[in-house]
Write a protein that holds these residues in place. Structure first.
Motif, PDB file in Angstrom:
ATOM      1  N   ILE A  14       0.866  -1.179   0.000  1.00 38.03           N
ATOM      2  CA  ILE A  14       0.000   0.000   0.000  1.00 38.03           C
ATOM      3  C   ILE A  14       0.899   1.223   0.000  1.00 38.03           C
ATOM      4  O   ILE A  14       1.725   1.405   0.906  1.00 38.03           O
ATOM      5  CB  ILE A  14      -0.920   0.025   1.235  1.00 38.03           C
ATOM      6  N   SER A  15       0.757   2.070  -1.016  1.00 37.12           N
ATOM      7  CA  SER A  15       1.622   3.243  -1.142  1.00 37.12           C
ATOM      8  C   SER A  15       0.826   4.532  -1.004  1.00 37.12           C
ATOM      9  O   SER A  15      -0.170   4.735  -1.715  1.00 37.12           O
ATOM     10  CB  SER A  15       2.330   3.240  -2.503  1.00 37.12           C
ATOM     11  N   LEU A  16       1.249   5.396  -0.077  1.00 35.87           N
ATOM     12  CA  LEU A  16       0.692   6.747  -0.013  1.00 35.87           C
ATOM     13  C   LEU A  16       1.143   7.484  -1.261  1.00 35.87           C
ATOM     14  O   LEU A  16       2.332   7.466  -1.616  1.00 35.87           O
ATOM     15  CB  LEU A  16       1.191   7.470   1.236  1.00 35.87           C
ATOM     16  N   ASN A  17       0.217   8.178  -1.932  1.00 33.11           N
ATOM     17  CA  ASN A  17       0.528   8.709  -3.260  1.00 33.11           C
ATOM     18  C   ASN A  17       0.122  10.181  -3.410  1.00 33.11           C
ATOM     19  O   ASN A  17      -0.515  10.558  -4.377  1.00 33.11           O
ATOM     20  CB  ASN A  17      -0.164   7.843  -4.322  1.00 33.11           C
ATOM     21  N   PRO A  19       2.718  12.730  -3.067  1.00 36.46           N
ATOM     22  CA  PRO A  19       4.070  13.249  -2.808  1.00 36.46           C
ATOM     23  C   PRO A  19       4.185  14.754  -2.977  1.00 36.46           C
ATOM     24  O   PRO A  19       5.050  15.382  -2.366  1.00 36.46           O
ATOM     25  CB  PRO A  19       4.934  12.501  -3.827  1.00 36.46           C
ATOM     26  N   GLU A  20       3.301  15.331  -3.793  1.00 32.98           N
ATOM     27  CA  GLU A  20       3.376  16.775  -4.037  1.00 32.98           C
ATOM     28  C   GLU A  20       3.053  17.584  -2.794  1.00 32.98           C
ATOM     29  O   GLU A  20       3.400  18.779  -2.710  1.00 32.98           O
ATOM     30  CB  GLU A  20       2.426  17.167  -5.186  1.00 32.98           C
ATOM     31  N   VAL A  21       2.397  16.980  -1.795  1.00 30.71           N
ATOM     32  CA  VAL A  21       2.114  17.650  -0.523  1.00 30.71           C
ATOM     33  C   VAL A  21       2.680  16.828   0.634  1.00 30.71           C
ATOM     34  O   VAL A  21       2.144  16.834   1.740  1.00 30.71           O
ATOM     35  CB  VAL A  21       0.600  17.903  -0.322  1.00 30.71           C
ATOM     36  N   ALA A  22       3.782  16.132   0.369  1.00 26.44           N
ATOM     37  CA  ALA A  22       4.455  15.316   1.384  1.00 26.44           C
ATOM     38  C   ALA A  22       3.501  14.316   2.027  1.00 26.44           C
ATOM     39  O   ALA A  22       3.585  14.030   3.218  1.00 26.44           O
ATOM     40  CB  ALA A  22       5.109  16.202   2.441  1.00 26.44           C
ATOM     41  N   ASN A  23       2.583  13.796   1.207  1.00 26.70           N
ATOM     42  CA  ASN A  23       1.606  12.796   1.666  1.00 26.70           C
ATOM     43  C   ASN A  23       0.802  13.269   2.872  1.00 26.70           C
ATOM     44  O   ASN A  23       0.500  12.499   3.797  1.00 26.70           O
ATOM     45  CB  ASN A  23       2.305  11.470   1.960  1.00 26.70           C
ATOM     46  N   ALA A  24       0.437  14.558   2.845  1.00 28.60           N
ATOM     47  CA  ALA A  24      -0.481  15.086   3.853  1.00 28.60           C
ATOM     48  C   ALA A  24      -1.813  14.358   3.735  1.00 28.60           C
ATOM     49  O   ALA A  24      -2.259  14.013   2.644  1.00 28.60           O
ATOM     50  CB  ALA A  24      -0.674  16.588   3.665  1.00 28.60           C
ATOM     51  N   GLN A  25      -2.450  14.138   4.870  1.00 23.79           N
ATOM     52  CA  GLN A  25      -3.634  13.281   4.925  1.00 23.79           C
ATOM     53  C   GLN A  25      -4.920  14.097   4.939  1.00 23.79           C
ATOM     54  O   GLN A  25      -5.220  14.770   5.929  1.00 23.79           O
ATOM     55  CB  GLN A  25      -3.586  12.425   6.190  1.00 23.79           C
ATOM     56  N   ASN A  26      -5.670  14.034   3.853  1.00 27.28           N
ATOM     57  CA  ASN A  26      -7.032  14.553   3.880  1.00 27.28           C
ATOM     58  C   ASN A  26      -7.988  13.378   4.070  1.00 27.28           C
ATOM     59  O   ASN A  26      -7.576  12.214   4.153  1.00 27.28           O
ATOM     60  CB  ASN A  26      -7.351  15.356   2.614  1.00 27.28           C
ATOM     61  N   GLY A  27      -9.270  13.686   4.149  1.00 29.03           N
ATOM     62  CA  GLY A  27     -10.246  12.634   4.395  1.00 29.03           C
ATOM     63  C   GLY A  27     -10.255  11.577   3.312  1.00 29.03           C
ATOM     64  O   GLY A  27     -10.392  10.376   3.596  1.00 29.03           O
ATOM     65  N   ALA A  28     -10.090  12.001   2.058  1.00 29.71           N
ATOM     66  CA  ALA A  28     -10.118  11.046   0.949  1.00 29.71           C
ATOM     67  C   ALA A  28      -8.965  10.068   1.047  1.00 29.71           C
ATOM     68  O   ALA A  28      -9.139   8.860   0.837  1.00 29.71           O
ATOM     69  CB  ALA A  28     -10.075  11.800  -0.377  1.00 29.71           C
ATOM     70  N   LEU A  29      -7.776  10.559   1.356  1.00 22.20           N
ATOM     71  CA  LEU A  29      -6.622   9.662   1.482  1.00 22.20           C
ATOM     72  C   LEU A  29      -6.855   8.633   2.583  1.00 22.20           C
ATOM     73  O   LEU A  29      -6.610   7.441   2.397  1.00 22.20           O
ATOM     74  CB  LEU A  29      -5.348  10.460   1.758  1.00 22.20           C
ATOM     75  N   LEU A  30      -7.336   9.082   3.738  1.00 29.10           N
ATOM     76  CA  LEU A  30      -7.534   8.160   4.858  1.00 29.10           C
ATOM     77  C   LEU A  30      -8.614   7.132   4.546  1.00 29.10           C
ATOM     78  O   LEU A  30      -8.476   5.955   4.900  1.00 29.10           O
ATOM     79  CB  LEU A  30      -7.878   8.951   6.119  1.00 29.10           C
ATOM     80  N   ASP A  31      -9.670   7.542   3.880  1.00 29.25           N
ATOM     81  CA  ASP A  31     -10.719   6.589   3.519  1.00 29.25           C
ATOM     82  C   ASP A  31     -10.208   5.559   2.518  1.00 29.25           C
ATOM     83  O   ASP A  31     -10.517   4.368   2.617  1.00 29.25           O
ATOM     84  CB  ASP A  31     -11.932   7.325   2.944  1.00 29.25           C
ATOM     85  N   GLU A  32      -9.426   6.008   1.534  1.00 33.76           N
ATOM     86  CA  GLU A  32      -8.843   5.080   0.568  1.00 33.76           C
ATOM     87  C   GLU A  32      -7.837   4.147   1.244  1.00 33.76           C
ATOM     88  O   GLU A  32      -7.759   2.960   0.914  1.00 33.76           O
ATOM     89  CB  GLU A  32      -8.154   5.859  -0.560  1.00 33.76           C
ATOM     90  N   LEU A  33      -7.089   4.681   2.196  1.00 37.72           N
ATOM     91  CA  LEU A  33      -6.116   3.866   2.917  1.00 37.72           C
ATOM     92  C   LEU A  33      -6.815   2.785   3.735  1.00 37.72           C
ATOM     93  O   LEU A  33      -6.400   1.619   3.736  1.00 37.72           O
ATOM     94  CB  LEU A  33      -5.264   4.754   3.823  1.00 37.72           C
ATOM     95  N   ASP A  34      -7.886   3.152   4.404  1.00 36.69           N
ATOM     96  CA  ASP A  34      -8.630   2.165   5.173  1.00 36.69           C
ATOM     97  C   ASP A  34      -9.208   1.087   4.259  1.00 36.69           C
ATOM     98  O   ASP A  34      -9.184  -0.099   4.595  1.00 36.69           O
ATOM     99  CB  ASP A  34      -9.748   2.852   5.958  1.00 36.69           C
ATOM    100  N   ALA A  35      -9.698   1.493   3.096  1.00 38.57           N
ATOM    101  CA  ALA A  35     -10.235   0.516   2.137  1.00 38.57           C
ATOM    102  C   ALA A  35      -9.139  -0.439   1.671  1.00 38.57           C
ATOM    103  O   ALA A  35      -9.383  -1.646   1.495  1.00 38.57           O
ATOM    104  CB  ALA A  35     -10.863   1.237   0.945  1.00 38.57           C
ATOM    105  N   ALA A  36      -7.924   0.077   1.497  1.00 35.41           N
ATOM    106  CA  ALA A  36      -6.813  -0.774   1.069  1.00 35.41           C
ATOM    107  C   ALA A  36      -6.437  -1.764   2.167  1.00 35.41           C
ATOM    108  O   ALA A  36      -6.181  -2.947   1.889  1.00 35.41           O
ATOM    109  CB  ALA A  36      -5.608   0.091   0.700  1.00 35.41           C
TER     110      ALA A  36
END
Length: 262
Positions: A14-17, A19-36
């Motif tokens: 599972i890769s945080l993707n 990089p342009e914002v140093a993998n800052a976490q918004n709600g969408a990223l966290l929801d996608e991460l949980d799904a992964a």
């Protein structure tokens, strides 16, 4: 896509993707991460989960510039913050921690505040020699991030130093305190983490599950789970104070935060 997901040789990577914002976490990223994480947990072809990040930094934490994945309400209440954070920060991190399959975090560059909520739930952490871990959330008038693993990961005195000063600790320091398993050259991070994941994946799956359960259960008997839950409520008093003082949950001097993490 905020997250990339692939499976090979019984390892789900599972890769945080962002990089342009140093993998800052918004709600969408966290929801996608949980799904992964859920996808990997449910896949019988996956024996080990490897969490890594694209770019220079593992994660700069929560996206303080605003979450564009959802409109901001006209009025923010403590109840709203509590409900949102209990799901995305506390529930997600605890669920990842309790996935029965072994997990490894590969951390490079900065891992700030909310970044700790991504790597601490993993069973093992491999750090690059440029890794820096920090939680400068006291600058917000809050006693630390939501998943308060500091004392368990570092011991009480080093945990207090991290929180009281806002300064970062290196991967080498973190290894000395037992938070990190191994420190490797940055260029070798992905290869080392994947090699470890493949080595573990070759072990009997049921034995791995039982070994993980034994260690996690021991920590819970010692009070880990109860402490994480209770300190989350302490965290919310910081938001409550910020709301009462300023009407807004983030009271922070961004320049001082940046200085603390240089």
């Amino acid at each position: 896509m905020n997250i990339r997901y692939e499976v090979a040789d019984k390892v789900a990577t599972i890769s945080l993707n962002r990089p342009e914002v140093a993998n800052a976490q918004n709600g969408a990223l966290l929801d996608e991460l949980d799904a992964a994480w859920r996808r990997a947990a449910d896949d019988d072809e996956v024996a080990v989960i490897l969490l890594r990040a694209e770019g220079k930094h593992f994660s700069s934490g929560h996206d303080l510039k605003g979450d564009s994945s959802a409109p901001r309400p006209a009025k923010i209440t403590l109840e709203m913050l509590y409900q949102s954070e209990s799901r995305r920060y506390l529930e997600y991190s605890l669920r990842w921690r309790n996935v029965p399959k072994p997990s490894i975090a590969a951390v490079q560059g900065r891992c700030i505040a909310g970044g700790l909520l991504l790597c601490w739930p993993c069973d093992l952490i491999i750090a690059a020699d440029d890794a820096q871990f920090s939680d400068p959330v006291v600058l917000m008038g809050i006693g630390g991030v939501e998943y308060h693993g500091h004392t368990w990961e570092l011991g009480p005195r080093k945990a207090k130093e991290m929180l009281f000063t806002g300064q970062s600790i290196s991967g080498v320091e973190a290894e000395r305190f037992g938070m990190v398993n191994k420190v490797v050259p940055r260029a070798e991070l992905d290869a080392e983490a994947l090699a470890l994941a493949r080595q573990i994946a070759a072990m009997p799956a049921f034995g791995l599950r039982q070994a993980k359960r034994a260690v996690n259960q021991t920590l819970d008997i010692q009070g880990f789970y109860a402490a994480i839950q209770s300190v989350f409520d302490v965290h919310q008093t910081g938001h409550g104070n910020a709301l009462s003082v300023n009407g807004y949950p983030v009271l922070v001097d961004l320049e001082r935060m940046k200085a603390a993490n240089r």
